[in-house]
Enzyme design. Structure first.
Site, PDB file in Angstrom:
ATOM      1  N   LYS A 256       0.830  -1.203   0.000  1.00 55.89           N
ATOM      2  CA  LYS A 256       0.000   0.000   0.000  1.00 55.89           C
ATOM      3  C   LYS A 256       0.862   1.250   0.000  1.00 55.89           C
ATOM      4  O   LYS A 256       0.626   2.199  -0.773  1.00 55.89           O
ATOM      5  CB  LYS A 256      -0.912  -0.004   1.227  1.00 55.89           C
ATOM      6  CG  LYS A 256      -1.841   1.203   1.300  1.00 55.89           C
ATOM      7  CD  LYS A 256      -2.312   1.488   2.712  1.00 55.89           C
ATOM      8  CE  LYS A 256      -1.201   2.095   3.536  1.00 55.89           C
ATOM      9  NZ  LYS A 256      -1.667   2.563   4.871  1.00 55.89           N
ATOM     10  N   CYS A 326     -18.808   7.168   6.008  1.00 52.27           N
ATOM     11  CA  CYS A 326     -18.863   5.728   6.228  1.00 52.27           C
ATOM     12  C   CYS A 326     -17.865   5.344   7.315  1.00 52.27           C
ATOM     13  O   CYS A 326     -16.851   4.679   7.066  1.00 52.27           O
ATOM     14  CB  CYS A 326     -18.566   4.982   4.929  1.00 52.27           C
ATOM     15  SG  CYS A 326     -19.010   3.228   4.967  1.00 52.27           S
ATOM     16  N   CYS A 333     -25.369   6.662   7.971  1.00 50.94           N
ATOM     17  CA  CYS A 333     -26.179   6.185   6.851  1.00 50.94           C
ATOM     18  C   CYS A 333     -27.349   7.128   6.556  1.00 50.94           C
ATOM     19  O   CYS A 333     -27.817   7.194   5.410  1.00 50.94           O
ATOM     20  CB  CYS A 333     -26.711   4.783   7.152  1.00 50.94           C
ATOM     21  SG  CYS A 333     -25.423   3.518   7.327  1.00 50.94           S
ATOM     22  N   CYS A 343     -26.364   0.860  -1.427  1.00 50.93           N
ATOM     23  CA  CYS A 343     -25.480   0.214  -0.458  1.00 50.93           C
ATOM     24  C   CYS A 343     -26.237  -0.904   0.247  1.00 50.93           C
ATOM     25  O   CYS A 343     -27.220  -0.645   0.954  1.00 50.93           O
ATOM     26  CB  CYS A 343     -24.955   1.220   0.572  1.00 50.93           C
ATOM     27  SG  CYS A 343     -23.892   0.482   1.828  1.00 50.93           S
TER      28      CYS A 343
END
Length: 386
Positions: A256, A326, A333, A343
């Site tokens: 990463k 998120c 939400c 989603c």
């Protein structure tokens, strides 16, 4: 004794000198002649053994010898099926120890095939991506102002800019962007105002540790930064390498970090950098079938279908989305546009618990509890709504 078991003469001992020592005499039984008048062979000095018993004994002795040789040999020889020693080949271990079984080889090939198998693009992924991009355009996340790209703003030399980006990513592991950004600024000041390879090499470990002590695993990262600076000086001309393999060879640098370093420092499209936010969000969106268990599995899945032109900015887009909307615990939400059918993990709370000042502190599901106070008789009416 019956007539057919009767012998012509008893066995005799025959002595002969030993070949190793002339002073030693060895005694053996003399060969017994066969009595042709009898229909059976004479009894031998030792009992007869069947062919199966002889074969079992030879196999057993060979196995014992192989095991003894295997135990006594060195570990490096145990892993080899054949070892040449003094010009002659000698067995060190059996084939079952030296080489993997056909079943394990088949499993390994199947695992590699599954990893290399292209993952299909999830349905409506582009619509989800554009919606996240639209939400992110109206929100400034910590990664936008304090991420790896912001670390090079304090440098003027291109080499120092690339090195500061690498150091920022090394410090960001298990650490929030706010803490990482502050640590980079303190480290820059501690080594003389410029975060260069030579400045880190000349600084002692305590100076670096005092500057980055707020980040996670700061002792280990101090050692990584010092060793990385020395490697860059010795092997890469005091600059950050331009390939993922070379970056991953540096202490404390994983896939990463390598991919994001190439994206930010060299503007090279090297793939998709997957951190905990990208791993969590893409699994919540159902983009992996089956769900991935590690960031590396997530990266392999995303790189199978995500267009190349979206990869350099994909990580920052989802990281900021994970930092503001998120969230790992208690995702927002109710304010996310993906909750309207895009989603599969969206939660729809039926009630919201509010502080006295009116701010939300938690979302609860299930039956709501409403409390009303009447001023006339100072009694409380409690109504439970289904």
């Amino acid at each position: 004794m019956s007539a057919h078991r009767k012998r012509s003469r008893p066995p005799t001992l025959v002595g002969r000198p030993s070949a190793c020592n002339s002073g030693v005499t060895l005694f053996t039984l003399d060969d017994l002649p066969k009595d042709e008048s009898l229909d059976t062979e004479p009894l031998s000095a030792t009992p007869r053994r069947s062919k199966r018993a002889k074969y079992s004994a030879s196999v057993k002795s060979e196995s014992v010898a192989e095991v003894a040789e295997y135990v006594n040999c060195s570990p490096s020889r145990r892993t080899a099926s054949v070892v040449k020693e003094s010009g002659a080949a000698s067995r060190c271990a059996g084939s079952s120890v030296a080489s993997p079984s056909k079943q394990s080889v088949a499993k390994k090939k199947q695992a590699l095939a599954d990893l290399e198998m292209p993952h299909p693009a999830p349905p409506r992924w582009r619509e989800v991506y554009d919606t996240i991009k639209d939400m992110r355009s109206r929100v400034v996340a910590p990664v936008d102002t304090m991420g790896a790209g912001a670390a090079q703003l304090g440098e003027t030399d291109p080499k120092c800019q690339r090195f500061s980006t690498l150091v920022s990513l090394m410090l960001s592991s298990q650490t929030k962007d706010e803490v990482t950004s502050a640590a980079v600024k303190r480290l820059r000041q501690a080594v003389g105002g410029s975060l260069s390879v030579d400045a880190i090499r000349q600084a002692d470990a305590k100076t670096i540790s005092d500057a980055i002590c707020k980040v996670g695993f700061w002792r280990r990262k101090t050692d990584y930064i010092k060793r990385t600076a020395q490697r860059l000086h010795d092997e890469f001309g005091s600059d950050v390498p331009m390939t993922e393999a070379e970056l991953c060879s540096l202490p404390g640098v994983g896939p990463k970090m390598a991919i994001l370093t190439l994206h930010v420092a060299w503007k090279v499209n090297a793939g998709v950098g997957v951190d905990v936010h990208v791993h969590r969000i893409t699994n919540r969106l159902g983009w992996h079938n089956p769900p991935t268990k590690t960031p590396e599995e997530t990266r392999s899945s995303l790189e199978a279908w995500l267009p190349d032109e979206l990869r350099p900015t994909f990580t920052g887009l989802l990281v900021g989305f994970g930092q503001t909307i998120c969230l790992p615990i208690g995702p927002c939400c109710e304010s996310c546009q993906l909750s309207d059918g895009l989603c599969p993990s969206a939660q729809k709370p039926s009630a919201i618990k509010v502080r006295k000042g009116g701010s939300k502190i938690a979302e609860v599901t299930g039956p709501s509890l409403e409390i009303k106070f009447e001023e006339q008789d100072s009694k409380a009416n409690i109504t439970l709504e289904p």
